[in-house]
Design an enzyme around this catalytic site. Structure first.
Site, short mmCIF file in Angstrom:
data_model
loop_
_atom_site.label_atom_id
_atom_site.label_comp_id
_atom_site.label_asym_id
_atom_site.label_seq_id
_atom_site.Cartn_x
_atom_site.Cartn_y
_atom_site.Cartn_z
N LYS A 52 54.58 31.72 78.42
CA LYS A 52 53.94 30.51 79.92
C LYS A 52 54.74 31.56 80.92
CE LYS A 52 52.69 27.31 76.60
NZ LYS A 52 52.79 25.83 75.84
N GLN A 96 57.09 20.74 76.30
CA GLN A 96 57.09 21.87 75.26
C GLN A 96 56.66 20.69 74.11
OE1 GLN A 96 55.51 25.34 75.20
NE2 GLN A 96 55.45 24.01 73.45
N ASP A 119 48.06 20.04 80.55
CA ASP A 119 47.87 20.90 79.26
C ASP A 119 46.72 19.63 78.80
OD1 ASP A 119 49.71 22.27 77.96
OD2 ASP A 119 51.16 20.80 77.57
#
Ligand code: NAP
Length: 284
Positions: A52, A96, A119
């Protein structure tokens, strides 16, 4: 023989378009910024976080990594999220997952400002996806849609079957197909006669998490087969939820693993972070 949908190529196009838009934003003094938070030292999470950060650098974003020890408390993590929510240079916050067991994932996700939830896991963004009025895309399902669109595959009126009902993949996937007028069936571990249902699918999306679960006998001749799975086969090799060898001869289109849906998820995350930067700058 199926046409292979190349996720590497499609994701490259998405990232290039994000990069071009970022350059325009930068000319106006706006630099999209993503904060990536990782707790503990799970090797798979470390790989995802590194990828990422690399993707951010490629498209011209600023990125900050917050690597916290495994024993971080809920209060400490929430304090960091709160700090990032208030930090103007940060447009997107990504925590994460999975988090170490002692931490409450749901509470952490809900603590992220919905405007920085790139997200699209926050309940408010999930609700927006449900009503079809959303700006942040659920990354993996949106990546699947991008792959389907890249081949101009018609969704409207088609029988679409999704295997899996997770909040991250299965449910939002079904919603996106429904928004494009697919006739959608969601299946799961309690579904009876699964193969009968999947054999009816014009578009079959497998998000099960079981290596080579979908076999040729479960697929209709000419079906579009999308494999979201990231599994390990009996030799520890990366494979998908679809048994490529038996399904590919029957399908009209198929995504491989690796090189199918996988690269799309990060590309869509970049798209969301760009969108967040535009929203915060009052452009969207
Ligand atoms: P998950 O949360 O474990 O969900 C799996 C789903 O499959 C559940 O809904 C489960 O049903 C269903 N299922 C399990 N066994 C089944 C069976 N025998 N028949 C029918 N359905 C069954 O997994 P996930 O997070 O959605 O991920 C799915 C896969 O996608 C994994 O391989 C994951 O690694 C991969 N993934 C890839 C990406 C990417 O970027 N490419 C992103 C996310 C996930 P129940 O609900 O009844 O238990």
């Amino acid at each position: 023989m199926a046409k292979i949908i190349n996720g590497k190529e499609v994701s490259k196009k998405v990232r290039e378009s994000v990069k071009a838009e970022t350059e325009k934003l930068k000319a106006q003094g706006i630099v999209p910024g993503l904060a990536v938070v990782i707790v503990g030292d799970d090797p798979a999470s470390r790989v995802y976080v590194n990828n990422k950060k690399k993707a951010c650098a490629e498209v011209g974003f600023m990125s900050e990594e917050y690597a916290l020890p495994a024993e971080t408390t809920q209060e400490e993590l929430l304090a960091l999220v709160d700090k990032l929510n208030k930090k103007p240079e940060i447009n997107g916050i990504l925590v994460q997952l999975p988090l170490p067991k002692h931490l409450d994932e749901k509470a952490v996700i809900e603590a992220i400002s919905p405007e920085k939830d790139v997200d699209a896991f926050h309940a408010s963004n999930v609700g927006k996806i449900m009503i079809g009025d959303y700006k942040f895309l659920p990354c993996t399902p949106a990546g699947v849609m991008e792959l389907i669109h890249s081949e101009n595959i018609e969704i409207s009126g088609k029988n679409c079957v999704v295997i899996g009902r997770s909040n991250i993949v299965g449910k939002p996937m079904a919603m996106l197909l429904l928004h494009e007028n697919g006739t959608v069936t969601i299946t799961h571990s309690r579904t009876k006669n699964l193969a009968e249902i999947t054999r009816d699918a014009d578009i079959l999306v497998a998000a099960v998490g079981k290596p080579k679960f979908v076999t040729g006998d479960m697929v209709k001749e000419g079906a579009v087969v999308i494999d979201v799975g990231m599994d390990r086969d009996e030799n520890g090799k990366l494979c998908g939820d679809v048994d490529f060898d038996s399904v590919e001869p029957k399908a009209s289109y198929i995504t491989p693993v690796p090189g199918g849906v996988g690269p799309m998820t990060i590309a869509m995350l970049m798209k969301n972070t760009l969108m967040a930067a535009k929203i915060h700058a009052g452009i969207e």
